[in-house]
Design a protein around this motif. Structure first.
Motif, mmCIF file in Angstrom:
data_model
loop_
_atom_site.group_PDB
_atom_site.id
_atom_site.type_symbol
_atom_site.label_atom_id
_atom_site.label_comp_id
_atom_site.label_asym_id
_atom_site.label_seq_id
_atom_site.Cartn_x
_atom_site.Cartn_y
_atom_site.Cartn_z
ATOM 1 N N ASN A 352 0.831 -1.205 0.000
ATOM 2 C CA ASN A 352 0.000 0.000 0.000
ATOM 3 C C ASN A 352 0.870 1.260 0.000
ATOM 4 O OD1 ASN A 352 -2.364 -1.476 0.005
ATOM 5 N ND2 ASN A 352 -2.539 -1.505 2.242
ATOM 6 N N ARG A 355 2.357 1.755 -3.475
ATOM 7 C CA ARG A 355 1.365 2.255 -4.421
ATOM 8 C C ARG A 355 1.111 3.741 -4.235
ATOM 9 N NH1 ARG A 355 -3.177 -2.644 -4.154
ATOM 10 N NH2 ARG A 355 -2.025 -4.143 -5.479
ATOM 11 N N LYS A 356 1.315 4.240 -3.027
ATOM 12 C CA LYS A 356 1.148 5.668 -2.763
ATOM 13 C C LYS A 356 2.419 6.450 -3.040
ATOM 14 C CE LYS A 356 -2.329 4.889 0.818
ATOM 15 N NZ LYS A 356 -2.659 5.039 2.258
#
Length: 377
Positions: A352, A355-356
């Motif tokens: 996560n 992905r950011k």
């Protein structure tokens, strides 16, 4: 006893049938037990209170025969004299009445227990039918009761004759005793003979009580169809219960599916299993919790919702099966799976963050996660 549909009452009454009969006032009762209890209580009470009752009666006789002439012709003295006589007798008689009352209550509740039924108190117009009355008078039950009464009277009469014959010499010997002694001896003999005669009812009670229990059970026997109908009425029809269970399961599944978007990861076995996990970082010391799990179609639905809400889906067949079989819904995973689940969550959190645009790509998960043998399904 044959029913209209051809079935016979061969089955013992159920608890529901017994409860309904009790509510209607239909319970086993023995008249012989009640009669024996009252007579024995009265005889025992007279024996226990004979001394105080005799002294009270003696005082009343003495007061009655020693009235002075002036008192005899005084109308106002009648009530005090009556009051004194009653006061002398009231306590012994109250004690006797109390013993008889307790014996009567015990005799009626020993078999069947205490029961208060409003239904039994309601008037039944069917009992006013002359034809049914004649049927009761000349039926089989009436004949049985008549034979019982004749046998009971004959037995008591024979027992009384045997008792009198055994005390015949004692009774004749009373005529040779002086009056006060003879009177006391006669009363004592009469009381003891009365008590022994009452004891003669016990064999009759010993026969009647089992008969009443058997007759009560026989009257309440049920057919197989009645048992099936009662089960349907109390437990519900199988098809209705099945539909209720399906509706409850559907509602539980909808609530469970609503928790999937809040999960941190969904661990799956690509063919059959799906388990959604959520880890609360704000609760130190807490363990990951299973918020949704399912097989086959439910597992596919969990994966669909996870992809729709961008919840990471991780394929780990062994871990998915282990969590599914070891952890209930809305419960924390067992300690033995902490390491394996921690690796999955670490991978997901790194994924996560990457992905950011934060950090580097995570290292792919190993195929052989550390799952203890006792958790492998």
């Amino acid at each position: 006893m044959a029913e209209s549909d051809g079935q016979e009452r061969t089955e013992k009454p159920t608890e529901q049938r017994l409860k309904q009969a009790r509510e209607k006032g239909q319970i086993p009762r023995s008249k012989e037990l009640g009669t024996a209890a009252v007579l024995l209580g009265a005889a025992a009470g007279l024996l226990l209170l004979s001394g105080s009752l005799g002294r009270a009666m003696s005082r009343v006789f003495e007061q009655s025969f020693r009235i002075e002439r002036a008192t005899l012709f005084d109308p106002a003295a009648m009530m005090p004299a009556l009051t004194d006589a009653i006061a002398s007798l009231v306590w012994p008689l109250l004690g006797l009445f109390a013993i008889v009352l307790v014996a009567a209550l015990l005799g009626n509740i020993l078999l069947g227990g205490f029961n208060f039924s409003t239904q039994a108190m309601m008037p039944k117009f069917s009992r006013m039918s002359p034809m049914k009355g004649l049927k009761r008078m000349f039926g089989v039950q009436a004949a049985v009761e008549l034979l019982k009464s004749v046998a009971k009277v004959a037995f008591i009469a024979l027992f009384a004759a045997w008792l009198l014959w055994g005390q015949f010499e004692h009774i004749l010997g009373l005529s040779h005793e002086v009056l006060p002694v003879a009177l006391v001896d006669a009363l004592e003999l009469l009381l003891w003979m009365g008590l022994v005669l009452c004891l003669a009812l016990l064999p009759i009670v010993a026969i009647d009580v089992p008969f009443q229990l058997w007759n009560h059970s026989r009257q309440l026997k049920m057919t197989l169809q009645e048992i099936k109908d009662e089960y349907k009425n109390t437990e519900g029809k199988p098809e209705v219960k099945g539909r209720i269970r399906r509706l409850q399961q559907e509602m539980a599944n909808r609530r469970m599916m609503a928790e999937v978007p809040s999960a941190d990861v969904v661990v799956v076995n690509p063919s059959h299993y799906s388990v959604a996990l959520r880890y609360d970082k704000d609760r130190p010391g807490s363990a990951p919790m299973v918020v949704a799990k399912g097989l086959d179609e439910i597992a596919l639905k969990i994966r669909e919702i996870a992809r729709e809400y961008e919840v990471p889906v991780i394929s780990s067949p062994a871990l998915a099966r282990a969590i599914y079989h070891s952890t209930k819904l809305d419960r924390e995973i067992p300690e033995g799976l902490f390491v394996a689940v921690a690796q999955v969550l670490a991978y997901v959190f790194q994924l996560n963050a990457w992905r950011k645009g934060q950090g580097r790509p995570p290292v792919p998960l190993k195929d052989d996660l550390p799952i203890p043998e006792e958790y492998r399904a």
